[in-house]
Design a protein around this motif. Sequence first.
Motif, short mmCIF file in Angstrom:
data_model
loop_
_atom_site.label_atom_id
_atom_site.label_comp_id
_atom_site.label_asym_id
_atom_site.label_seq_id
_atom_site.Cartn_x
_atom_site.Cartn_y
_atom_site.Cartn_z
N UNK A 67 -12.02 8.43 -60.46
CA UNK A 67 -10.77 7.75 -59.77
C UNK A 67 -10.55 8.39 -58.60
N UNK A 68 -10.27 7.49 -57.54
CA UNK A 68 -9.94 7.99 -56.30
C UNK A 68 -8.55 8.64 -56.28
N UNK A 69 -8.31 9.82 -56.02
CA UNK A 69 -7.04 10.53 -56.46
C UNK A 69 -5.99 10.12 -55.30
N UNK A 70 -6.32 9.44 -54.02
CA UNK A 70 -5.27 8.98 -53.23
C UNK A 70 -5.11 7.73 -53.30
N UNK A 71 -5.80 6.66 -53.89
CA UNK A 71 -5.54 5.27 -54.10
C UNK A 71 -5.12 4.91 -55.67
N UNK A 72 -5.64 5.80 -56.47
CA UNK A 72 -5.90 5.39 -57.93
C UNK A 72 -6.93 4.48 -58.18
N UNK A 73 -7.58 3.93 -57.42
CA UNK A 73 -8.75 3.07 -57.55
C UNK A 73 -9.81 3.70 -58.38
N UNK A 74 -10.50 3.03 -59.47
CA UNK A 74 -11.72 3.47 -60.35
C UNK A 74 -12.68 3.26 -59.52
N UNK A 75 -13.67 4.34 -59.11
CA UNK A 75 -14.80 4.17 -58.20
C UNK A 75 -16.12 4.24 -58.96
N UNK A 76 -16.06 4.81 -60.35
CA UNK A 76 -17.23 5.01 -61.04
C UNK A 76 -17.01 4.95 -62.24
N UNK A 77 -17.93 4.32 -63.38
CA UNK A 77 -18.00 4.75 -64.73
C UNK A 77 -19.30 5.30 -65.09
N UNK A 78 -19.22 6.27 -65.77
CA UNK A 78 -20.62 6.89 -66.23
C UNK A 78 -20.52 6.70 -67.54
N UNK A 79 -21.21 5.82 -68.23
CA UNK A 79 -21.54 5.41 -69.71
C UNK A 79 -21.93 6.67 -70.55
N UNK A 80 -21.62 7.22 -71.66
CA UNK A 80 -22.22 8.05 -72.54
C UNK A 80 -22.66 7.51 -74.01
N UNK A 81 -23.85 7.03 -73.58
CA UNK A 81 -24.23 6.49 -74.69
C UNK A 81 -24.67 7.43 -75.86
N UNK A 82 -24.01 6.74 -76.96
CA UNK A 82 -24.15 7.83 -78.36
C UNK A 82 -22.96 8.69 -78.44
N UNK A 83 -22.17 8.97 -77.54
CA UNK A 83 -20.89 9.67 -77.65
C UNK A 83 -19.97 9.10 -78.52
N UNK A 84 -19.15 9.88 -79.27
CA UNK A 84 -18.27 9.30 -80.16
C UNK A 84 -16.88 9.42 -79.73
N UNK A 85 -16.37 10.75 -79.08
CA UNK A 85 -15.09 11.02 -78.59
C UNK A 85 -15.13 12.00 -77.63
#
Length: 286
Positions: free
Chosen positions: A106-124
Amino acid sequence: MRSLVLLIASLFFFCAEAQAAPKLLWETKGLAQPESVVVDPATGAIYVSNIVGAVMQKDGNGFIAKLSGEGKIVTRQWVKGLDAPTGLALYDRTLYVADIDQLIAINAASGEIVKRYPAKGATFLNDVAVDAEGTVYVSDTPTNTIWRLKDGSFEPWLANDKLNGPNGLLVQGDALIVASLGKIPSVGQKQELAGLSVVSLKDQSVAPLGNGKPIGNLDGLALLQPGVFLVTDWAAGALYRVDSKGKAELLIDLNQGSADLAYLPDKKVALIPMMLDNSLVAYRLE
């Protein structure tokens, strides 16, 4: 004789001050299962992750709250539409958020989500830590796995049952310090306490910190001073001071649900999300 009396009185006063109990400065209520907190050194703003519902449920109800440095809510749902956001870490104006099976930037200045990194196989995915070069480490508690984001690639970095439910993370030099959850007492599960571990960033070896004596069902982890750590116990509700030998000292007896804390060394203040109380508390540690 008068000088001796004054000296003794001064020493007594100094010792009493040095051992003063932590003082509650403020409490922010009105949050929704707050799990982690981080302070923006550039602005003084406080960011708090809010799960809002089941811990591993993809419901879109989770959010990040933005508070002032004094704990006043500035924007309750500063970033919304998350699932069950937990650990937070801030690096180079990017706020990293663990959210079940993805790492969100997340951009700390704007609060905009800039990237999502999927973690295939992660549980929590639980806690997040960043080293000086910007490499991000994320704990996946149920699978005893540490994920790593480096050079744009997010993948499992270490899987080792010695981690015993890795939760809180902290990078210290060439080591990753891990606070382990163990097993929380629940239906069909017997309680198992855990402690702190040291993971080498060079060869991924895992060793107990100091004597390796179990402390509790650990959650948050922060550096108090070189070689000394602050850790929270989620199940018992406590804040501990743990030295490099693994010796733990109870600093604050809290309610159950004390989660992923932050510590401000310049102010000697610990910020602790109280997940089950829906609040954030600030304590001065004298």
